[in-house]
Design a protein around this motif. Structure first.
Motif, PDB file in Angstrom:
ATOM      1  N   GLU A 437      45.851  44.994  42.965  1.00 46.70           N
ATOM      2  CA  GLU A 437      44.940  44.405  43.879  1.00 46.70           C
ATOM      3  C   GLU A 437      44.485  43.145  43.193  1.00 46.70           C
ATOM      4  O   GLU A 437      43.957  42.170  43.961  1.00 46.70           O
ATOM      5  N   ASP A 438      44.261  43.204  41.847  1.00 45.52           N
ATOM      6  CA  ASP A 438      43.728  42.208  41.101  1.00 45.52           C
ATOM      7  C   ASP A 438      44.881  40.906  41.447  1.00 45.52           C
ATOM      8  O   ASP A 438      44.562  39.698  41.564  1.00 45.52           O
ATOM      9  N   ILE A 439      46.118  40.996  41.041  1.00 48.82           N
ATOM     10  CA  ILE A 439      47.300  40.257  41.302  1.00 48.82           C
ATOM     11  C   ILE A 439      47.212  39.694  42.551  1.00 48.82           C
ATOM     12  O   ILE A 439      47.385  38.457  42.810  1.00 48.82           O
ATOM     13  N   LYS A 440      47.100  40.484  43.689  1.00 46.26           N
ATOM     14  CA  LYS A 440      47.119  40.219  44.877  1.00 46.26           C
ATOM     15  C   LYS A 440      45.961  39.058  45.314  1.00 46.26           C
ATOM     16  O   LYS A 440      46.251  38.328  45.937  1.00 46.26           O
ATOM     17  N   GLU A 441      44.867  39.511  44.554  1.00 45.74           N
ATOM     18  CA  GLU A 441      43.662  38.252  44.988  1.00 45.74           C
ATOM     19  C   GLU A 441      43.801  37.155  44.322  1.00 45.74           C
ATOM     20  O   GLU A 441      43.704  36.064  45.012  1.00 45.74           O
ATOM     21  N   ILE A 442      44.426  37.036  43.078  1.00 41.83           N
ATOM     22  CA  ILE A 442      44.365  36.040  42.445  1.00 41.83           C
ATOM     23  C   ILE A 442      45.501  34.846  42.794  1.00 41.83           C
ATOM     24  O   ILE A 442      45.451  33.793  42.795  1.00 41.83           O
ATOM     25  N   LEU A 443      46.639  35.774  43.255  1.00 41.27           N
ATOM     26  CA  LEU A 443      47.577  34.957  43.961  1.00 41.27           C
ATOM     27  C   LEU A 443      47.642  34.611  45.418  1.00 41.27           C
ATOM     28  O   LEU A 443      48.554  33.814  45.985  1.00 41.27           O
ATOM     29  N   ASP A 444      46.478  34.978  45.861  1.00 39.22           N
ATOM     30  CA  ASP A 444      46.176  34.708  47.431  1.00 39.22           C
ATOM     31  C   ASP A 444      47.159  35.262  48.259  1.00 39.22           C
ATOM     32  O   ASP A 444      47.717  34.680  48.954  1.00 39.22           O
ATOM     33  N   SER A 445      47.726  36.448  48.045  1.00 38.26           N
ATOM     34  CA  SER A 445      49.004  37.119  48.759  1.00 38.26           C
ATOM     35  C   SER A 445      48.788  38.496  49.419  1.00 38.26           C
ATOM     36  O   SER A 445      49.231  39.117  49.172  1.00 38.26           O
ATOM     37  N   HIS A 446      47.684  38.529  50.346  1.00 34.26           N
ATOM     38  CA  HIS A 446      47.151  39.757  50.905  1.00 34.26           C
ATOM     39  C   HIS A 446      48.187  40.067  51.944  1.00 34.26           C
ATOM     40  O   HIS A 446      48.125  41.176  52.431  1.00 34.26           O
ATOM     41  N   GLU A 447      49.342  39.023  52.418  1.00 37.10           N
ATOM     42  CA  GLU A 447      50.211  39.640  53.481  1.00 37.10           C
ATOM     43  C   GLU A 447      51.169  40.699  52.892  1.00 37.10           C
ATOM     44  O   GLU A 447      52.009  41.149  53.584  1.00 37.10           O
ATOM     45  N   ILE A 448      51.300  40.738  51.747  1.00 35.04           N
ATOM     46  CA  ILE A 448      52.471  41.508  51.156  1.00 35.04           C
ATOM     47  C   ILE A 448      51.764  43.016  50.663  1.00 35.04           C
ATOM     48  O   ILE A 448      50.605  43.076  50.389  1.00 35.04           O
ATOM     49  N   GLU A 449      52.459  43.890  51.033  1.00 35.69           N
ATOM     50  CA  GLU A 449      52.111  45.278  50.921  1.00 35.69           C
ATOM     51  C   GLU A 449      51.550  45.477  49.329  1.00 35.69           C
ATOM     52  O   GLU A 449      52.201  45.268  48.422  1.00 35.69           O
ATOM     53  N   ASP A 450      50.726  46.551  49.289  1.00 32.71           N
ATOM     54  CA  ASP A 450      50.354  47.128  48.187  1.00 32.71           C
ATOM     55  C   ASP A 450      51.396  47.510  47.285  1.00 32.71           C
ATOM     56  O   ASP A 450      51.233  47.559  45.930  1.00 32.71           O
ATOM     57  N   SER A 451      52.342  48.271  47.688  1.00 31.64           N
ATOM     58  CA  SER A 451      53.488  48.873  46.976  1.00 31.64           C
ATOM     59  C   SER A 451      54.158  47.798  46.172  1.00 31.64           C
ATOM     60  O   SER A 451      54.415  48.051  45.050  1.00 31.64           O
ATOM     61  N   PHE A 452      54.358  46.765  46.610  1.00 27.35           N
ATOM     62  CA  PHE A 452      54.970  45.597  45.601  1.00 27.35           C
ATOM     63  C   PHE A 452      54.195  45.305  44.630  1.00 27.35           C
ATOM     64  O   PHE A 452      54.766  44.978  43.522  1.00 27.35           O
TER      65      PHE A 452
END
Length: 481
Positions: A437-452
C-alpha cells in the motif's frame, strides 16, 4: 469553482502490471497530506499575479524547495484555471537539466501548492543587471543552455511561448551554475507545429508573426534571439514610447546593430543573432540548427575531465537493480536526496555526452562515450543490454533522470543516513515497515491491483511478515553496491 483542477490531472494508465515502469514522473503527484506536515516554510522569495513563492524545507529529507502558493480566489476564470493546470501537466512531462523540476503538488480549502526546485541563483535578468554587458563567452554559455532546453521542448511538441530573461533562472550562485527555464503556464502541447492563432507571451520578446495571430514554435527561437541581443549589448533590440510603437517596431523587424557596444562583437555572433531574429519564421533557424552554429564552438570549451567522466561512466556501465523496489528507491534518491553539487556534476557529464543536445542519450552516444572517454572496447550488443537495464521507461533512450539514477556514486549516495530518509519517505504511515500500500501511494499507482504490489514486497521480504523493515530495506539497497 466546481471540480478541482488537480483532480482533472489524474490520467488513466495501463492497468497491466507487467507494463508498469518505475520512472521519475511516477513521483510527481498530488500529495494528500497537509502541506505543513511535509514542509517547513522558511521565507518569502517573491510575489506574483497568482500568489507567493516561499522557500521551504522538506521535513524528512531536509531538501530545500520553492513552493508556489496559488490562491484559489485568484484563478476564477477559465483562462487562469487552464494556465494553472497546464503548467502542472507540462512540467510532469519534462526531464531535462536546463528545465525546472516539479516535485509534487498539494491542495487545501484555500490554496494550491506547487513544489519545485529552489533556484538560489535568481533570475538571469538580475545577473545581467549586476554584471552589466556580458562577454561573448558568458553569453554563449547561457544562450546554448536556453537553446538546449528549447530543442528538448520542441522534440516533445511543446512550445513555451513566454521565454524571457525573467523566466531563465540560475540554479545557484556558483560560476558554472546551470541555467533553468521556468514558468510553463502559457506553454502549449501540439500534435504538430501548425500555426497558432492566439497570441501569448511578453510583447518585447514576441516575433512579428505573433501580431498577425499566426505563429508556431519558431516564436521561442525569436525570444532567445532577443535575449542574446540584450546580453551582448545591454539594450532591447526593439523599443517604443508605448505598446503601439513597440509592436510597430517589431513588425518592421529593423534590427539595429550599430554603435560602440557592437564594435567588439564578432561577426559569428552577429550572424547567429540575425538567424535567430529572422522576420520570416520559415527562414528562422531551428533550435537544433542554432546549437550547431560555429559561434558556440568558438566561445565554449567543453570540459573533459577524464577522471571524473571515467568514474561516472563506470557507474553507468555497472548499474544493476534486480528488483522493482530497488529501482523505485534509486529513482526517489536521485530526484529527492541528491545534493546540488552531486547533481550538477552529473548534469555536466550528461550534457557532455548528449552530443545532439536533445536531452537524451542513445546507443550511439553511449558507445562513443565508452570508446572515447574510458577507451574501453565494448560491443554494440553489450551497449544494448546496458541501455535496457537503465532505460526504465522503455523509451529506447537514457533520459536525464535515468542517467542520474545509474551514474551516481552508489557508495556515497547509499549512506545509512540517506537510506533511513528514503525508508521514512516510503513508510508513509510511520508503522516501521514498507507495505504494498505504501509503494502504491508514493508511486501514485492506484489503478494497479494490490496483488502486484504485494508481489514486489515479497521479493525482498526476508522474514515473510508482509512488509519490508529498515534492516531488510538496507540489505536490499546495499546489494546494489
Amino acid at each position: 469553482m466546481g471540480c478541482s483542477p488537480l483532480r482533472k490531472l489524474k490520467t488513466i494508465r495501463n492497468r497491466d502490471p507487467e507494463a508498469f515502469t518505475v520512472c521519475p514522473t511516477r513521483f510527481i503527484r498530488e500529495n494528500t497530506h497537509k502541506i505543513l506536515e511535509v514542509y517547513n516554510f522558511c521565507s518569502l522569495l517573491g510575489e506574483g499575479t497568482y500568489g507567493k513563492v516561499h522557500l521551504a524545507t522538506h521535513i524528512i529529507t531536509n531538501q530545500q524547495r520553492a513552493i508556489k502558493v496559488v490562491s484559489k480566489r485568484s484563478i476564477k476564470t477559465t483562462k487562469l484555471r487552464f494556465e494553472f493546470t497546464n503548467e502542472i501537466s507540462v512540467l510532469k512531462m519534462l526531464d531535462h537539466p536546463n528545465i525546472i523540476k516539479l516535485h509534487e503538488f498539494f491542495e487545501d480549502d484555500s490554496n494550491y501548492y506547487l513544489v519545485t526546485d529552489y533556484l538560489s541563483g535568481g533570475e538571469l535578468l538580475d545577473f545581467m543587471i549586476k554584471n552589466k554587458v556580458l562577454s561573448e563567452q558568458v553569453t554563449a554559455k547561457y544562450i546554448k543552455q536556453a537553446l538546449e532546453s528549447v530543442a528538448y521542448l520542441h522534440s516533445k511538441n511543446i512550445i513555451h511561448r513566454d521565454i524571457k530573461l525573467e523566466n531563465l533562472m540560475l540554479e545557484s550562485n556558483e560560476p558554472n551554475a546551470l541555467l533553468k527555464l521556468i514558468d510553463f503556464g502559457t506553454s502549449v502541447i501540439r500534435s504538430s507545429f501548425k500555426d497558432m492563432k492566439n497570441r501569448r507571451g511578453t510583447i518585447s520578446y514576441l516575433p512579428p508573426e505573433a501580431f498577425e495571430n499566426k505563429y508556431n514554435e519558431k516564436c521561442d527561437i525569436w525570444s532567445i534571439g532577443v535575449i542574446m541581443y540584450i546580453l551582448i549589448s545591454g539594450k532591447m533590440p526593439f523599443g517604443g514610447r508605448n505598446e503601439e510603437e513597440l509592436i510597430r517596431c517589431i513588425t518592421r523587424s529593423s534590427l539595429y546593430i550599430k554603435g560602440p557596444e557592437w564594435a567588439k562583437i564578432s561577426p559569428t555572433a552577429i550572424d547567429l543573432l540575425k538567424k535567430l531574429i529572422e522576420p520570416n519564421p520559415d527562414l528562422r533557424i531551428s533550435a537544433h540548427e542554432a546549437l550547431n552554429h560555429p559561434w558556440f564552438s568558438k566561445n565554449i570549451i567543453e570540459s573533459n575531465e577524464s577522471s571524473e567522466l571515467n568514474g561516472i561512466l563506470s557507474n553507468l556501465l555497472t548499474f544493476r537493480a534486480d528488483f522493482k523496489l530497488q529501482k523505485a528507491v534509486m529513482c526517489f534518491i536521485a530526484n529527492n536526496l541528491m545534493g546540488q553539487e552531486e547533481k550538477t556534476e552529473l548534469s555536466r557529464a550528461f550534457k557532455y555526452l548528449d552530443t545532439k543536445g536533445d536531452g537524451k542519450l542513445s546507443e550511439d552516444d553511449l558507445y562513443k562515450a565508452c570508446t572515447k572517454v574510458i577507451g574501453e572496447r565494448i560491443s554494440k550488443d553489450d551497449i544494448k543490454k546496458i541501455l535496457k537495464e537503465i532505460d526504465v521507461d522503455g523509451s529506447g533512450y537514457i533520459d536525464y533522470s535515468e542517467f542520474l539514477i545509474a551514474s551516481m556514486n552508489r557508495e556515497k549516495i547509499l549512506s545509512a543516513e540517506r537510506l533511513e530518509m528514503a525508508f521514512k519517505a516510503f513508510d508513509s504511515n510511520g508503522c516501521g515497515k514498507i507495505t504494498g500500500e505504501d509503494i502504491k501511494e508514493i508511486l501514485d499507482s492506484h489503478e494497479i491491483e494490490d496483488s502486484f504490489w504485494n508481489k514486489i514486497i515479497a521479493e525482498v521480504d526476508g522474514n515473510g511478515d508482509g512488509g519490508v523493515d529498515l534492516k531488510e530495506f538496507k540489505d536490499m539497497m546495499l546489494a546494489i553496491l
